[in-house]
Design a protein around this motif. Sequence first.
Motif, PDB file in Angstrom:
ATOM      1  N   LEU A 215       0.809  -1.215   0.000  1.00 46.76           N
ATOM      2  CA  LEU A 215       0.000   0.000   0.000  1.00 46.76           C
ATOM      3  C   LEU A 215       0.847   1.272   0.000  1.00 46.76           C
ATOM      4  O   LEU A 215       0.365   2.334  -0.392  1.00 46.76           O
ATOM      5  CB  LEU A 215      -0.941   0.019   1.212  1.00 46.76           C
ATOM      6  N   VAL A 216       2.104   1.172   0.422  1.00 47.37           N
ATOM      7  CA  VAL A 216       2.935   2.377   0.495  1.00 47.37           C
ATOM      8  C   VAL A 216       4.125   2.321  -0.462  1.00 47.37           C
ATOM      9  O   VAL A 216       4.966   3.229  -0.464  1.00 47.37           O
ATOM     10  CB  VAL A 216       3.442   2.635   1.939  1.00 47.37           C
ATOM     11  N   ARG A 217       4.200   1.280  -1.288  1.00 46.96           N
ATOM     12  CA  ARG A 217       5.287   1.171  -2.259  1.00 46.96           C
ATOM     13  C   ARG A 217       5.148   2.226  -3.356  1.00 46.96           C
ATOM     14  O   ARG A 217       4.047   2.637  -3.726  1.00 46.96           O
ATOM     15  CB  ARG A 217       5.280  -0.212  -2.910  1.00 46.96           C
ATOM     16  N   THR A 218       6.291   2.623  -3.908  1.00 49.43           N
ATOM     17  CA  THR A 218       6.313   3.523  -5.056  1.00 49.43           C
ATOM     18  C   THR A 218       6.420   2.718  -6.343  1.00 49.43           C
ATOM     19  O   THR A 218       6.803   1.539  -6.325  1.00 49.43           O
ATOM     20  CB  THR A 218       7.514   4.476  -4.986  1.00 49.43           C
ATOM     21  N   GLU A 219       6.119   3.352  -7.444  1.00 46.81           N
ATOM     22  CA  GLU A 219       6.257   2.689  -8.741  1.00 46.81           C
ATOM     23  C   GLU A 219       7.709   2.281  -8.978  1.00 46.81           C
ATOM     24  O   GLU A 219       7.969   1.204  -9.527  1.00 46.81           O
ATOM     25  CB  GLU A 219       5.776   3.609  -9.857  1.00 46.81           C
ATOM     26  N   ASN A 220       8.633   3.108  -8.545  1.00 52.70           N
ATOM     27  CA  ASN A 220      10.052   2.778  -8.711  1.00 52.70           C
ATOM     28  C   ASN A 220      10.413   1.517  -7.944  1.00 52.70           C
ATOM     29  O   ASN A 220      11.159   0.660  -8.450  1.00 52.70           O
ATOM     30  CB  ASN A 220      10.922   3.940  -8.228  1.00 52.70           C
ATOM     31  N   GLU A 221       9.890   1.372  -6.720  1.00 53.09           N
ATOM     32  CA  GLU A 221      10.178   0.181  -5.917  1.00 53.09           C
ATOM     33  C   GLU A 221       9.591  -1.084  -6.540  1.00 53.09           C
ATOM     34  O   GLU A 221      10.093  -2.186  -6.306  1.00 53.09           O
ATOM     35  CB  GLU A 221       9.608   0.355  -4.507  1.00 53.09           C
ATOM     36  N   MET A 222       8.533  -0.934  -7.331  1.00 50.19           N
ATOM     37  CA  MET A 222       7.825  -2.085  -7.882  1.00 50.19           C
ATOM     38  C   MET A 222       8.181  -2.365  -9.341  1.00 50.19           C
ATOM     39  O   MET A 222       7.586  -3.242  -9.964  1.00 50.19           O
ATOM     40  CB  MET A 222       6.319  -1.865  -7.761  1.00 50.19           C
ATOM     41  N   LYS A 223       9.153  -1.659  -9.892  1.00 54.94           N
ATOM     42  CA  LYS A 223       9.440  -1.814 -11.319  1.00 54.94           C
ATOM     43  C   LYS A 223       9.981  -3.197 -11.670  1.00 54.94           C
ATOM     44  O   LYS A 223       9.849  -3.641 -12.815  1.00 54.94           O
ATOM     45  CB  LYS A 223      10.407  -0.730 -11.790  1.00 54.94           C
ATOM     46  N   ALA A 224      10.563  -3.902 -10.709  1.00 51.96           N
ATOM     47  CA  ALA A 224      11.075  -5.257 -10.964  1.00 51.96           C
ATOM     48  C   ALA A 224      10.107  -6.326 -10.468  1.00 51.96           C
ATOM     49  O   ALA A 224      10.484  -7.490 -10.324  1.00 51.96           O
ATOM     50  CB  ALA A 224      12.443  -5.439 -10.306  1.00 51.96           C
ATOM     51  N   SER A 225       8.848  -5.952 -10.233  1.00 54.75           N
ATOM     52  CA  SER A 225       7.837  -6.887  -9.737  1.00 54.75           C
ATOM     53  C   SER A 225       6.899  -7.312 -10.867  1.00 54.75           C
ATOM     54  O   SER A 225       6.972  -6.782 -11.983  1.00 54.75           O
ATOM     55  CB  SER A 225       7.021  -6.233  -8.615  1.00 54.75           C
ATOM     56  N   ASP A 226       6.024  -8.248 -10.551  1.00 58.42           N
ATOM     57  CA  ASP A 226       4.998  -8.635 -11.530  1.00 58.42           C
ATOM     58  C   ASP A 226       3.603  -8.263 -11.028  1.00 58.42           C
ATOM     59  O   ASP A 226       2.631  -8.981 -11.270  1.00 58.42           O
ATOM     60  CB  ASP A 226       5.080 -10.132 -11.851  1.00 58.42           C
ATOM     61  N   ILE A 227       3.511  -7.128 -10.334  1.00 59.67           N
ATOM     62  CA  ILE A 227       2.210  -6.655  -9.875  1.00 59.67           C
ATOM     63  C   ILE A 227       1.290  -6.432 -11.075  1.00 59.67           C
ATOM     64  O   ILE A 227       1.736  -6.009 -12.142  1.00 59.67           O
ATOM     65  CB  ILE A 227       2.367  -5.349  -9.059  1.00 59.67           C
ATOM     66  N   ALA A 228       0.017  -6.749 -10.904  1.00 62.19           N
ATOM     67  CA  ALA A 228      -0.957  -6.534 -11.974  1.00 62.19           C
ATOM     68  C   ALA A 228      -1.077  -5.052 -12.279  1.00 62.19           C
ATOM     69  O   ALA A 228      -1.052  -4.211 -11.367  1.00 62.19           O
ATOM     70  CB  ALA A 228      -2.316  -7.104 -11.569  1.00 62.19           C
ATOM     71  N   ASP A 229      -1.203  -4.716 -13.548  1.00 60.93           N
ATOM     72  CA  ASP A 229      -1.245  -3.304 -13.963  1.00 60.93           C
ATOM     73  C   ASP A 229      -2.316  -2.508 -13.230  1.00 60.93           C
ATOM     74  O   ASP A 229      -2.069  -1.393 -12.758  1.00 60.93           O
ATOM     75  CB  ASP A 229      -1.483  -3.206 -15.476  1.00 60.93           C
ATOM     76  N   HIS A 230      -3.535  -3.067 -13.154  1.00 60.71           N
ATOM     77  CA  HIS A 230      -4.628  -2.325 -12.531  1.00 60.71           C
ATOM     78  C   HIS A 230      -4.339  -2.032 -11.071  1.00 60.71           C
ATOM     79  O   HIS A 230      -4.686  -0.971 -10.551  1.00 60.71           O
ATOM     80  CB  HIS A 230      -5.951  -3.087 -12.678  1.00 60.71           C
ATOM     81  N   ALA A 231      -3.690  -2.977 -10.387  1.00 53.87           N
ATOM     82  CA  ALA A 231      -3.361  -2.779  -8.975  1.00 53.87           C
ATOM     83  C   ALA A 231      -2.251  -1.750  -8.823  1.00 53.87           C
ATOM     84  O   ALA A 231      -2.308  -0.879  -7.948  1.00 53.87           O
ATOM     85  CB  ALA A 231      -2.954  -4.098  -8.346  1.00 53.87           C
ATOM     86  N   GLY A 232      -1.236  -1.843  -9.666  1.00 57.96           N
ATOM     87  CA  GLY A 232      -0.149  -0.876  -9.598  1.00 57.96           C
ATOM     88  C   GLY A 232      -0.637   0.540  -9.801  1.00 57.96           C
ATOM     89  O   GLY A 232      -0.271   1.460  -9.046  1.00 57.96           O
ATOM     90  N   GLU A 233      -1.481   0.737 -10.793  1.00 55.91           N
ATOM     91  CA  GLU A 233      -2.001   2.083 -11.060  1.00 55.91           C
ATOM     92  C   GLU A 233      -2.782   2.620  -9.863  1.00 55.91           C
ATOM     93  O   GLU A 233      -2.662   3.797  -9.500  1.00 55.91           O
ATOM     94  CB  GLU A 233      -2.895   2.049 -12.300  1.00 55.91           C
ATOM     95  N   ALA A 234      -3.581   1.755  -9.235  1.00 54.38           N
ATOM     96  CA  ALA A 234      -4.379   2.190  -8.078  1.00 54.38           C
ATOM     97  C   ALA A 234      -3.483   2.507  -6.884  1.00 54.38           C
ATOM     98  O   ALA A 234      -3.699   3.498  -6.173  1.00 54.38           O
ATOM     99  CB  ALA A 234      -5.390   1.112  -7.709  1.00 54.38           C
ATOM    100  N   ILE A 235      -2.467   1.681  -6.655  1.00 48.34           N
ATOM    101  CA  ILE A 235      -1.592   1.869  -5.500  1.00 48.34           C
ATOM    102  C   ILE A 235      -0.711   3.103  -5.671  1.00 48.34           C
ATOM    103  O   ILE A 235      -0.583   3.926  -4.761  1.00 48.34           O
ATOM    104  CB  ILE A 235      -0.735   0.613  -5.268  1.00 48.34           C
ATOM    105  N   TYR A 236      -0.120   3.267  -6.845  1.00 49.21           N
ATOM    106  CA  TYR A 236       0.779   4.404  -7.049  1.00 49.21           C
ATOM    107  C   TYR A 236       0.019   5.736  -7.016  1.00 49.21           C
ATOM    108  O   TYR A 236       0.576   6.760  -6.631  1.00 49.21           O
ATOM    109  CB  TYR A 236       1.527   4.282  -8.378  1.00 49.21           C
TER     110      TYR A 236
END
Length: 433
Positions: free
Chosen positions: A159-180
């Motif tokens: 919930l508090v991760r940044t897009e930069n921190e998650m760039k090497a992850s396989d988070i689902a696009d829709h979730a990443g957009e909502a979280i960032y």
Amino acid sequence: MTLQVAIIGAGPAGFYAAEALAKEEGVQVDLIDRLPTPHGLIRSGVAPDHQTTKKVTKKYDQTAARENVRYIGNVTMGTDVSVAELRDLYDAVIIAFGAEGDRPIGLPGEDKEGVYGSFAFVGWYNGHPDFTDLAPDLDIDAAVVIGNGNVALDCARLLVRTENEMKASDIADHAGEAIYGSGVKDVYILGRRGPVQASFSIAEMREMGELEQGISVVHDAQIPEALPEDMDPKEARSRKPVLEVLKSFRPNVSGSAAKTVHFEFFCRPVEILGDDRVTGVRVERTRLVDNRAIGTGEMFDIPCQLVIGCIGYVSREVEGLPMEGGVVVNIDGRVDQGLYCVGWAKRGPTGTIGTNRPDAQDVAARVLEDMKGGAGKPGGAGLDALLIDRAIRVTTYDDWSAIDAAEIARAKEGAPRRKFLTIPDMLSVVDEA
């Protein structure tokens, strides 16, 4: 004659059971899963920023490559084929489908909008087909995470991760957009007992002190200087480094970073507040008596717009399986003649990924012991005929390999993959391969 074994569920427990059985001569194993994609919670439960953990699937690939192991995907037990039919077709059936549902939080108000179980929330950000449409509203100020285990840390951290921190992850696009894009400023992690009793692992705890835009805070008085002298030495070895990390959070000040994670020990939620939508959680301060959390009567409210319950998972009920307390009723993995269970279906959602291996090996040994001279059922040939007759579309491990390759090919720069989020999309890849 060949011993025909069906394993229902192609997660860690299922693969470890297949590995143990397939090493024996005269054994044919069919791994059956309801999704076209194998690996269970490795794919949909392990946090998307923990890619090293997911490398264990390379070992599963080796098991799947054995000549006496087949993967049969996109087949749902209880819908496409029944437990009774599988027992008629196979000499032994092993239930390994894990826990596929959330244990209820058990609080007044848990049916309000904005309240989720961790199985659903984790499935959402991991791109599980069942939860693609969950769409939690993250245009919020605060969230409460109930639980003191690693899943609670995963949800709070994500919930508090940044897009930069998650760039090497396989988070689902829709979730990443909502979280960032979320406005969340405060995340509260609630535990009924204290930091000594919390089941956080050291790797996950260290991450809570390394957040780009977040800071973790504790109540100084809740963090002891040392562990109890009478604690079991083995338990103390795992708890001491966690306690040291929590002690390092003492100087941190709430609001000194863009986002704050609050560790709230010695408090239990008693009610979820709000009308149709959650507006807060009422909690009661606790104290420990004989290692149990006892309410003190002191209440306070935590305003929030999102609640995630991380208090455990339960196995789904399927006709033909005796269930009790969210697990399959069994004695050391034996359910009935020719019917077994392993992993979370057997013991509940406890332990690590690796815990499943010795557990599966034990149950596989019981199968081999019980089935001496008992082979002779049609096995996979009978199942194939039944599924063809019912027009059930089946996927193979080669089909999964095609899906896997396509996900890797469509990944963003630096990411390991970009998952397909629906079964039709997965099957379209197979059709094109």
